[in-house]
Design an enzyme around this catalytic site. Sequence first.
Site, PDB file in Angstrom:
ATOM      1  N   HIS A 130     -80.029 -46.937  43.847  1.00  0.00           N
ATOM      2  CA  HIS A 130     -80.384 -45.954  44.943  1.00  0.00           C
ATOM      3  C   HIS A 130     -80.998 -44.700  44.553  1.00  0.00           C
ATOM      4  CE1 HIS A 130     -79.350 -43.791  48.947  1.00  0.00           C
ATOM      5  NE2 HIS A 130     -79.303 -42.833  48.049  1.00  0.00           N
ATOM      6  N   GLU A 131     -80.275 -44.163  43.483  1.00  0.00           N
ATOM      7  CA  GLU A 131     -80.715 -42.816  43.082  1.00  0.00           C
ATOM      8  C   GLU A 131     -82.125 -43.008  42.474  1.00  0.00           C
ATOM      9  OE1 GLU A 131     -79.421 -40.321  44.243  1.00  0.00           O
ATOM     10  OE2 GLU A 131     -77.588 -41.305  44.656  1.00  0.00           O
TER      11      GLU A 131
END
Length: 312
Positions: A130-131
């Site tokens: 996600h990051e």
Amino acid sequence: MNYMRTAVLLAGLTALFMVVGFAIGGKGGMMVALLVAAGMNLFSYWYADKMVLGMYGAREVDMRTAPEFVSMVAELARRAELPMPKVYIIDNPQPNAFATGRNPQNAAVAATTGLLQTLNPDEVAGVMAHELAHVKHHDTLTMTITASIAGAISMLANFGLFFGGGNRESNNPFGGISAILMAILAPIAAMVVQMAISRSREYEADRGGAEICGQPLALASALAKIAGGAHAVPNYAAEANPATAHMFIINPLSGARMDNLFSTHPNTENRIAALEDLARQMGGYRPAPATAAPARGPWGGNTGGTRRGPWG
């Protein structure tokens, strides 16, 4: 959210900064605010990532100090076709993570010790993917600049309230009452803009992260665990710097202060539902797993599960 809308919202945040300057010092104050905003954007471009990492006491790790974690990030970056970011660990019991950096070539990802101790390896992979999706979408620069300007708006509004903005010599037609109104309304308006910038980007990063790690349900399970942990475990560094809250995967603020009146993150249940829909589209759908019994993870400590991720 498309880039044009983000640019408009950032312009609105800068305009709000100028309005606060006008309320404090009239036309002269507005011009000073414009120059300060331009300087802050330039500073944020080059140094905001280091400033944010410093706020949270993040320590950089490498293959010698955290080999499994760094190897996992490297594999995910390879899948995402990104340069290897710098990897940081934050000594904080609240499970959470964020990404920062002005571009993919100068990016950094950071996870708290609470996250590494709470999640199993597949879930950690989902969070870091996600990051990395934020990095791939060039969200990190937008988020750091937003944090800088929003924080400055609050400080400038308070400065005007306590140091007598809006006097007659400032050519401000609204008078001294404007400083009081700005001190109340400007931080709220800044939070609304932060919320508008951040929310749609979180959905996009969820989808991108699920595609990078290949396990939407692992990310969904991670979000459920992080949300529960964020509510139960205070993050004092985030409480002291609420303008950075939108950078985290889950809002790190306790909600005990007005800073959390407008959440910068979408509803966690809605994010999980979107990931479950994506899992159905990708095939092999199963309900997001409940928290499992803790087990030793590849980086040490309890991870909340027994499965090893794709890196080991």
